[in-house]
Design a protein around this motif. Structure first.
Motif, short mmCIF file in Angstrom:
data_model
loop_
_atom_site.label_atom_id
_atom_site.label_comp_id
_atom_site.label_asym_id
_atom_site.label_seq_id
_atom_site.Cartn_x
_atom_site.Cartn_y
_atom_site.Cartn_z
N SER A 250 0.83 -1.21 0.00
CA SER A 250 0.00 0.00 0.00
C SER A 250 0.86 1.26 0.00
O SER A 250 0.53 2.24 -0.64
N LEU A 251 1.97 1.21 0.73
CA LEU A 251 2.86 2.37 0.77
C LEU A 251 3.49 2.63 -0.59
O LEU A 251 3.63 3.78 -1.01
N VAL A 252 3.88 1.58 -1.29
CA VAL A 252 4.47 1.74 -2.63
C VAL A 252 3.44 2.34 -3.57
O VAL A 252 3.74 3.26 -4.34
N ILE A 253 2.20 1.83 -3.51
CA ILE A 253 1.13 2.38 -4.35
C ILE A 253 0.96 3.87 -4.05
O ILE A 253 0.89 4.70 -4.95
N LEU A 254 0.89 4.19 -2.78
CA LEU A 254 0.70 5.58 -2.36
C LEU A 254 1.85 6.46 -2.83
O LEU A 254 1.64 7.54 -3.38
N LEU A 255 3.07 6.00 -2.65
CA LEU A 255 4.24 6.78 -3.03
C LEU A 255 4.28 7.00 -4.54
O LEU A 255 4.51 8.13 -5.01
N ALA B 124 -4.70 14.49 -5.53
CA ALA B 124 -5.53 13.93 -4.45
C ALA B 124 -4.74 12.90 -3.64
O ALA B 124 -4.84 12.84 -2.41
N VAL B 125 -3.96 12.10 -4.33
CA VAL B 125 -3.15 11.09 -3.64
C VAL B 125 -2.04 11.77 -2.85
O VAL B 125 -1.73 11.38 -1.72
N ARG B 126 -1.46 12.81 -3.41
CA ARG B 126 -0.43 13.57 -2.70
C ARG B 126 -1.00 14.15 -1.41
O ARG B 126 -0.36 14.10 -0.35
N ALA B 127 -2.21 14.65 -1.48
CA ALA B 127 -2.86 15.19 -0.29
C ALA B 127 -3.09 14.09 0.76
O ALA B 127 -2.94 14.33 1.96
N GLU B 128 -3.42 12.89 0.31
CA GLU B 128 -3.61 11.76 1.24
C GLU B 128 -2.30 11.41 1.93
O GLU B 128 -2.26 11.17 3.15
N LEU B 129 -1.21 11.38 1.17
CA LEU B 129 0.10 11.10 1.77
C LEU B 129 0.46 12.18 2.78
O LEU B 129 0.94 11.89 3.89
N GLN B 130 0.22 13.42 2.44
CA GLN B 130 0.50 14.52 3.36
C GLN B 130 -0.36 14.41 4.62
O GLN B 130 0.10 14.69 5.72
N ARG B 131 -1.60 13.97 4.47
CA ARG B 131 -2.47 13.78 5.63
C ARG B 131 -1.92 12.70 6.55
O ARG B 131 -1.88 12.87 7.77
N ILE B 132 -1.46 11.62 5.98
CA ILE B 132 -0.89 10.54 6.78
C ILE B 132 0.33 11.04 7.55
O ILE B 132 0.48 10.77 8.74
N LEU B 133 1.18 11.79 6.89
CA LEU B 133 2.37 12.32 7.55
C LEU B 133 1.98 13.27 8.68
O LEU B 133 2.54 13.20 9.77
N ALA B 134 1.02 14.14 8.41
CA ALA B 134 0.62 15.13 9.42
C ALA B 134 -0.09 14.51 10.61
O ALA B 134 0.11 14.93 11.75
#
Length: 190
Positions: free
Chosen positions: A100-105, A113-123
């Motif tokens: 899932s992390l590779v897909i997300l990255l 939209a995916v970039r925003a999801e990754l940023q949300r996870i980090l935050a």
């Protein structure tokens, strides 16, 4: 048909859709993966995907839902925090969560939209965990950004690009070398 039978069938359908979505997003990337292809992989009608997830973005968010299960750093000796974090992330990347992390990255590099999801996870997951290790609360965002450069850099070169020299590094070397860098980002003066 009983309610429990319907619920089990619904759960199986959702699981099949998510598995097909993870595989399709990993193989094709976010932009090229289609609801139609995901539905075909799951052996269902595309309308079922839309019924359960509403949109491609909703399906991706569900398929890429990630709990980083970060360790509680308050009990870790200060000098070991960097190595502990690197080891933890390496474990995540190398187990089932890694898919899932590779897909997300991969998808975050091309889709807003995916970039925003990754940023949300980090935050929401990384920043609060790192706050326990930072000497000053106001430095958490900067220190988190620096730590993330190392963690995502490792993930990109080892698991996405499969750079041979990085892929061949043993765990102890990665944890020791990258851990020291992360430790500095967390505890050295900025």
């Amino acid at each position: 048909m009983t309610d429990s039978t319907v619920a089990r069938r619904s759960d199986r359908t959702r699981a099949a859709i998510l598995q097909a979505a993870r595989e399709r997003f990993a193989a094709d990337g976010y932009d090229r993966a289609t609801i139609r292809a995901i539905a075909a992989d799951a052996g269902i009608d595309p309308s079922m995907v839309m019924r359960y997830y509403g949109s491609k973005e909703g399906l991706f968010a569900a398929a890429a839902e990630i709990d980083l299960r970060l360790p509680d750093l308050t009990s870790v000796p200060r000098a070991e925090i960097g190595a502990r974090l690197v080891g933890h992330f390496l474990d995540l990347w190398e187990n089932a969560t890694g898919e899932s992390l590779v897909i997300l990255l991969r998808a975050a590099t091309t889709n807003e939209a995916v970039r925003a999801e990754l940023q949300r996870i980090l935050a929401t997951q990384v920043a609060p965990t790192l706050a326990a290790a930072c000497p000053r609360p106001e430095e958490v965002p900067t220190r988190m950004g620096l730590v993330v450069t190392q963690i995502l850099g490792l993930a990109t070169t080892r698991f996405v690009l499969d750079l041979p020299v990085v892929a061949a590094l043993d765990r102890a070397t990665i944890v020791a070398r990258l851990g020291a860098t992360v430790q500095g980002y967390l505890t050295e003066p900025l």
